[in-house]
Design an enzyme around this catalytic site. Structure first.
Site, PDB file in Angstrom:
ATOM      1  N   LYS A  37     -10.283  -4.905  -4.803  1.00  0.00           N
ATOM      2  CA  LYS A  37     -11.401  -3.973  -5.029  1.00  0.00           C
ATOM      3  C   LYS A  37     -10.904  -2.543  -5.205  1.00  0.00           C
ATOM      4  O   LYS A  37     -11.576  -1.742  -5.829  1.00  0.00           O
ATOM      5  CB  LYS A  37     -12.478  -4.057  -3.958  1.00  0.00           C
ATOM      6  CG  LYS A  37     -12.038  -4.228  -2.535  1.00  0.00           C
ATOM      7  CD  LYS A  37     -13.241  -4.272  -1.613  1.00  0.00           C
ATOM      8  CE  LYS A  37     -13.113  -5.331  -0.539  1.00  0.00           C
ATOM      9  NZ  LYS A  37     -11.999  -5.145   0.395  1.00  0.00           N
ATOM     10  N   LYS A  75       0.847  -1.212   0.000  1.00  0.00           N
ATOM     11  CA  LYS A  75       0.000   0.000   0.000  1.00  0.00           C
ATOM     12  C   LYS A  75       0.878   1.256   0.000  1.00  0.00           C
ATOM     13  O   LYS A  75       0.589   2.219  -0.700  1.00  0.00           O
ATOM     14  CB  LYS A  75      -0.929   0.033   1.217  1.00  0.00           C
ATOM     15  CG  LYS A  75      -2.032  -1.007   1.191  1.00  0.00           C
ATOM     16  CD  LYS A  75      -3.198  -0.622   0.296  1.00  0.00           C
ATOM     17  CE  LYS A  75      -4.252  -1.730   0.305  1.00  0.00           C
ATOM     18  NZ  LYS A  75      -5.139  -1.794  -0.812  1.00  0.00           N
ATOM     19  N   LYS A 125      -2.478  -9.252  -7.514  1.00  0.00           N
ATOM     20  CA  LYS A 125      -3.715  -9.776  -6.941  1.00  0.00           C
ATOM     21  C   LYS A 125      -4.899  -8.931  -7.395  1.00  0.00           C
ATOM     22  O   LYS A 125      -4.772  -7.715  -7.513  1.00  0.00           O
ATOM     23  CB  LYS A 125      -3.575  -9.705  -5.410  1.00  0.00           C
ATOM     24  CG  LYS A 125      -4.689 -10.329  -4.642  1.00  0.00           C
ATOM     25  CD  LYS A 125      -4.649  -9.898  -3.167  1.00  0.00           C
ATOM     26  CE  LYS A 125      -5.233  -8.524  -2.962  1.00  0.00           C
ATOM     27  NZ  LYS A 125      -5.865  -8.284  -1.659  1.00  0.00           N
TER      28      LYS A 125
END
Ligand code: AQP
Length: 331
Positions: A198, A111, A195
């Site tokens: 969302k 992130k 991956k």
């Protein structure tokens, strides 16, 4: 009888990865276990999110849970932010974990890289501690998650061990990860090295199958999935990540082994195989989405389920928190 706990954060529209990696299988636990399934709404605040969008995602997730077969009579379904005990436990347990451990979490590192030095809130760093508290608060034994969350459950296990050793007793139950047989890590269809998430940005969102996508879009996304210059339907994640990802999806939906897929599609071209994958996905998703729509329109029912679930969950959370507060000397 084991306690099973899992949740999903309402950070965006749910994907096929969320479906296969987590909640599709949850209902299998509810007959023989005590099951606690929640919407991890506090976790969704770790990155900026519009209030209306967050709120709508919260209701989507509970409606998806119900559509997947979770029964509020058998499973405690609740919203994380309704359980105030979790925030108190978080404030306590954050002192039992080291900065170095949190810095090593893969999801945190990814992130931070994605955010590219933009302002990063503290919550994204301490996220695994809150997740551990979610797990501990219900004396959970089993935590069914996708592969990307395995490291966080293992960290929770380490925190529990450390806490118990420090106070010389079994005060926190040691949790264990349960991964689905197939579909534990679904990759993005246009970039199979990543991956499917969302919150994937728009550049690769064409490779994300959202559960809300219509039949035509889902078919188109699968037919356009990036593959390779070979023509054989063979499982080889290193050299053929795109085809291997589609094989994983097919295996999960059809409940078959990889070797069976290779046999079934021996000599078939990629187009034929992709069409079979799309058929397998849609055969299950179309009726599932119809159920979802029915639940989603009944907001009063969803609110009632949250209310009842919170009251059941808090009874247990309160006891566990009391136990931990006594152990550390707060009560
Ligand atoms: N691609 C995936 N394949 C298999 N399982 C997956 N999960 C997520 N993506 C895949 C599983 O879905 C559950 C929900 O996870 P979460 O909402 O707590 O957060 P996440 O793991 O970070 O999922 P996302 O979709 O990637 O969310 P964002 O984009 O917000 O970070 C977990 O069990 C997870 O393993």
């Amino acid at each position: 009888m084991s306690r099973v706990l899992s949740g999903i954060k309402p950070t965006g529209k749910l994907t096929l990865g969320n479906y296969l990696g987590s909640f599709r299988n949850f209902h299998n636990y509810q007959a023989e276990n005590e099951t606690f399934i929640f919407v991890a709404d506090l976790h969704a605040l770790t990155l900026p999110i519009e209030p209306d969008y967050l709120n709508s995602n919260i209701y989507d997730i509970i409606a998806y849970y119900l559509a997947s077969g979770l029964d509020p009579e058998k499973t405690v379904l609740f919203k994380q932010s309704d359980i105030y005990e979790v925030s108190v436990l978080d404030t306590i347990l954050i002192n039992y974990i080291y900065m170095g451990e949190l810095s090593r979490m893969i999801q945190y590192k990814e992130k931070v890289k994605e955010l590219n030095n933009a302002k990063i809130g503290v919550g994204i760093f301490t996220y695994p501690v809150l997740m551990a508290c979610d797990i501990f608060l219900y004396d959970s034994d089993i935590v069914p998650v996708g592969e990307d969350q395995r490291q966080h459950v293992e960290l929770a296990h380490d925190i529990a061990r450390r806490f118990n050793a420090r106070y010389k007793g079994e005060y926190i139950k040691l949790p264990h990860t349960a991964l689905p047989k197939a579909g534990k890590r679904i990759m993005n269809l246009v970039d199979p090295s990543r991956k499917m998430s969302k919150s994937d940005d728009s550049a690769i969102s064409k490779g994300v199958i959202y559960l809300e996508d219509n039949e035509k879009t889902i078919r188109k996304k699968i037919m356009s999935a990036v593959t390779d210059s070979d023509t054989k339907v063979i499982y080889d994640p290193t050299n053929k990540p795109g085809i291997s990802n589609l094989i994983n999806i097919y295996c999960a939906f059809k409940n078959v082994e990889v070797s069976e897929v290779e046999k079934r599609f021996e000599g078939a071209n990629y187009g034929t195989f992709k069409k079979a994958v799309a058929d397998a996905v849609l055969e299950e998703l179309i009726p599932f989405k119809e159920k979802f729509n029915t639940y989603r329109q009944n907001k009063a029912l969803l609110d009632q389920i949250f209310k009842d679930g919170a009251s059941k969950a808090r009874k247990i959370a309160d006891k566990v928190l009391d136990r931990i507060m006594k152990v550390v000397g707060l009560r």
